[in-house]
Design a protein around this motif. Structure first.
Motif, PDB file in Angstrom:
ATOM      1  N   ARG A   1       4.349   8.872   9.852  1.00  0.00           N
ATOM      2  CA  ARG A   1       3.120   8.093  10.051  1.00  0.00           C
ATOM      3  C   ARG A   1       3.337   6.935  11.030  1.00  0.00           C
ATOM      4  O   ARG A   1       2.499   6.681  11.879  1.00  0.00           O
ATOM      5  CB  ARG A   1       2.629   7.541   8.711  1.00  0.00           C
ATOM      6  CG  ARG A   1       2.362   8.608   7.640  1.00  0.00           C
ATOM      7  CD  ARG A   1       1.124   9.419   7.970  1.00  0.00           C
ATOM      8  NE  ARG A   1      -0.069   8.613   7.899  1.00  0.00           N
ATOM      9  CZ  ARG A   1      -0.750   8.337   6.778  1.00  0.00           C
ATOM     10  NH1 ARG A   1      -0.309   8.812   5.613  1.00  0.00           N
ATOM     11  NH2 ARG A   1      -1.848   7.608   6.807  1.00  0.00           N
TER      12      ARG A   1
ATOM     13  N   HIS B   1      -1.669  -3.752   5.280  1.00  0.00           N
ATOM     14  CA  HIS B   1      -1.866  -2.797   4.189  1.00  0.00           C
ATOM     15  C   HIS B   1      -1.827  -1.366   4.712  1.00  0.00           C
ATOM     16  O   HIS B   1      -2.476  -1.018   5.701  1.00  0.00           O
ATOM     17  CB  HIS B   1      -3.206  -3.047   3.500  1.00  0.00           C
ATOM     18  CG  HIS B   1      -3.376  -2.235   2.243  1.00  0.00           C
ATOM     19  ND1 HIS B   1      -2.697  -2.496   1.076  1.00  0.00           N
ATOM     20  CD2 HIS B   1      -4.138  -1.130   2.002  1.00  0.00           C
ATOM     21  CE1 HIS B   1      -3.039  -1.616   0.151  1.00  0.00           C
ATOM     22  NE2 HIS B   1      -3.905  -0.773   0.696  1.00  0.00           N
ATOM     23  N   LEU B   2      -1.052  -0.516   4.023  1.00  0.00           N
ATOM     24  CA  LEU B   2      -0.934   0.897   4.350  1.00  0.00           C
ATOM     25  C   LEU B   2      -1.751   1.736   3.374  1.00  0.00           C
ATOM     26  O   LEU B   2      -2.019   1.298   2.254  1.00  0.00           O
ATOM     27  CB  LEU B   2       0.537   1.331   4.286  1.00  0.00           C
ATOM     28  CG  LEU B   2       1.494   0.572   5.202  1.00  0.00           C
ATOM     29  CD1 LEU B   2       2.935   0.946   4.898  1.00  0.00           C
ATOM     30  CD2 LEU B   2       1.178   0.838   6.671  1.00  0.00           C
ATOM     31  N   ASP B   3      -2.116   2.937   3.795  1.00  0.00           N
ATOM     32  CA  ASP B   3      -2.967   3.793   2.964  1.00  0.00           C
ATOM     33  C   ASP B   3      -2.134   4.839   2.245  1.00  0.00           C
ATOM     34  O   ASP B   3      -2.313   6.045   2.422  1.00  0.00           O
ATOM     35  CB  ASP B   3      -4.070   4.437   3.812  1.00  0.00           C
ATOM     36  CG  ASP B   3      -3.515   5.235   4.980  1.00  0.00           C
ATOM     37  OD1 ASP B   3      -2.313   5.085   5.294  1.00  0.00           O
ATOM     38  OD2 ASP B   3      -4.280   6.014   5.567  1.00  0.00           O
ATOM     39  N   GLY B   4      -1.203   4.408   1.404  1.00  0.00           N
ATOM     40  CA  GLY B   4      -0.409   5.339   0.608  1.00  0.00           C
ATOM     41  C   GLY B   4       0.864   5.754   1.306  1.00  0.00           C
ATOM     42  O   GLY B   4       1.302   5.164   2.295  1.00  0.00           O
TER      43      GLY B   4
ATOM     44  N   GLY C   1       0.777  -1.228   0.000  1.00  0.00           N
ATOM     45  CA  GLY C   1       0.000   0.000   0.000  1.00  0.00           C
ATOM     46  C   GLY C   1       0.808   1.276   0.000  1.00  0.00           C
ATOM     47  O   GLY C   1       0.240   2.372   0.035  1.00  0.00           O
ATOM     48  N   ALA C   2       2.153   1.179  -0.026  1.00  0.00           N
ATOM     49  CA  ALA C   2       3.003   2.367  -0.067  1.00  0.00           C
ATOM     50  C   ALA C   2       4.151   2.130  -1.042  1.00  0.00           C
ATOM     51  O   ALA C   2       4.562   0.991  -1.265  1.00  0.00           O
ATOM     52  CB  ALA C   2       3.561   2.674   1.324  1.00  0.00           C
TER      53      ALA C   2
ATOM     54  N   SER D   1       4.143  10.028   4.972  1.00  0.00           N
ATOM     55  CA  SER D   1       3.108  10.462   4.038  1.00  0.00           C
ATOM     56  C   SER D   1       3.776  10.991   2.780  1.00  0.00           C
ATOM     57  O   SER D   1       4.996  11.179   2.730  1.00  0.00           O
ATOM     58  CB  SER D   1       2.253  11.556   4.679  1.00  0.00           C
ATOM     59  OG  SER D   1       3.039  12.709   4.927  1.00  0.00           O
TER      60      SER D   1
ATOM     61  N   HIS E   1       7.271   4.755   7.877  1.00  0.00           N
ATOM     62  CA  HIS E   1       6.183   5.082   6.956  1.00  0.00           C
ATOM     63  C   HIS E   1       5.990   6.593   6.972  1.00  0.00           C
ATOM     64  O   HIS E   1       5.713   7.191   8.018  1.00  0.00           O
ATOM     65  CB  HIS E   1       4.895   4.375   7.388  1.00  0.00           C
ATOM     66  CG  HIS E   1       3.746   4.601   6.459  1.00  0.00           C
ATOM     67  ND1 HIS E   1       2.433   4.566   6.883  1.00  0.00           N
ATOM     68  CD2 HIS E   1       3.696   4.862   5.128  1.00  0.00           C
ATOM     69  CE1 HIS E   1       1.633   4.794   5.843  1.00  0.00           C
ATOM     70  NE2 HIS E   1       2.382   4.980   4.770  1.00  0.00           N
TER      71      HIS E   1
END
Length: 386
Positions: free
Chosen positions: A374, A48-51, A9-10, A368, A366
């Protein structure tokens, strides 16, 4: 539950290259690979990461404190744990708690605390940095002049013995107070020797590097400067290709133009890398702190003694990375390397640290898309999340 985790996800930066539409595979605290999404093993557990982006965890080789704790004031394993946790929220996944010039008793206590931290596996702890007391009075900076002295045989024996109890040991010395034969004995024992707080000329600095010193502490600060007839320690560092050097990138300790000149002048394999030189204020709203009985005030992005002398830095690693990218104009990849791969190379630990290629420690950050923190992982375990 599977021992294999696939993080998706990233975008992933492995320290060398970017990977899109890929998964970072983590197994038993190490990176086992980066694979395309259609090649993720079925037995893996998905995260899963959100971007945003995953980048190698930052490595800070000069950390005096954090979380309200100054290592000199409380050289204990509990202090090391607090300092490591405070810096993890800014992306630092490996650090050297740093003891500046102090008494023999405090040095002994710090070494004992480092051994305990290693034995207990404190997350983020990778060894100690002893900055002094064997420095130059002429370039003492914030170090207490009453405690600065030449290295003697007992000091040498204590450091060599300490190296056996620590995963890594970095020491900052001045060649005015530590001679080439002592430097050779230290490096032969596996200690990384850095030149700093020194007013030496280029010949004396070069002799120290020839004896085995391989690093310089906070380039430009507390050292003899580059002159046309006497290049000083700064000139020696930039001249010798194998020498690495830490840099405090806050726009206060070193002018941006000087940073650009140093980057343009420094040929490898030695590299410039980022350090914070942080004190106890990191991760807190502390405005004053005490070192060796002297008050340090936090104001306008700096830490200073009453006479205006800089005393450490009000800096964290993600801000240093962003300064190098935004103000100095480095590509983001190179700014990240200065906070991860290059300090690992300076310490000789790049087999496991500073990148996300197979067999590396699974320590990563992580961010952004606009480079805000993050989350942070150390050895495959999440230790902080925004």
């Amino acid at each position: 539950m599977s021992d294999l985790t696939a993080i998706t996800g990233a975008r992933i930066f492995d320290g060398h290259d970017w990977h899109d539409d890929a998964a970072l595979l983590v197994e038993f605290g190490h990176v086992s690979g980066i694979v395309s999404l259609d090649a993720v093993p079925q037995r893996s557990e998905s995260f899963h990461l959100d971007g945003g982006m995953l980048v190698p965890g930052f490595i800070d080789l000069q950390v005096n404190g954090g979380g309200g704790v100054l290592f000199n004031n409380a050289p204990t394993v509990e202090s090391i744990r607090t300092i490591c946790a405070a810096h993890a929220q800014f992306g630092t996944t490996a650090l050297l708690p740093t003891l500046i010039t102090d008494t023999v008793e405090i040095n002994v206590a710090a070494i004992a605390a480092g051994k305990a931290a290693a034995d207990q596996g404190v997350p983020g702890f990778i060894g100690l940095h002893l900055e002094g007391p064997h420095l130059s009075l002429a370039r003492k900076g914030t170090h207490d002049p009453a405690l600065i002295r030449p290295m003697d045989d007992a000091d040498l024996a204590r450091l060599i013995a300490a190296r056996k109890d620590l995963p890594n040991l970095l020491i900052t010395v001045a060649p005015e107070t530590v001679n080439p034969s002592q430097i050779k004995a230290l490096t032969d024992a596996g200690i990384v020797v850095s030149i700093g707080h020194s007013d030496a000329g280029i010949d004396m600095a070069s002799a120290a590097f020839a004896a085995g010193a391989s690093m310089a502490t906070h380039l430009f600060n507390a050292m003899s400067q580059l002159g046309n007839r006497e290049p000083g320690v700064v000139g020696a560092v930039l001249h010798h290709p194998n020498v690495h050097a830490g840099l405090i990138a806050d726009g206060i300790h070193v002018h941006p133009a000087a940073i650009k000149v140093a980057l343009a002048s420094k040929s490898g394999p030695g590299r410039l890398f980022l350090v914070t030189d942080a004190m106890s204020q990191t991760g807190t709203d502390i405005e004053t702190l005490t070192l060796n009985g002297r008050t340090i005030t936090r104001a306008d992005g700096a830490l200073r003694l009453a006479d205006g002398t800089l005393a450490g830095a009000d800096l964290d690693m993600i801000d240093a990375v962003n300064f190098m990218h935004e103000t100095i104009g480095l590509p983001l990849e190179e700014a990240i390397r200065m906070a991860s791969l290059y300090p690992a190379e300076a310490m000789g630990i790049e087999a496991e640290f500073g990148h996300l290629r197979p067999a590396a420690m699974a320590s990563f950050v992580h961010l952004s898309n606009d480079r805000k923190m993050r989350a942070t992982w150390i050895r495959g375990a999440e230790v902080w999340r925004a």
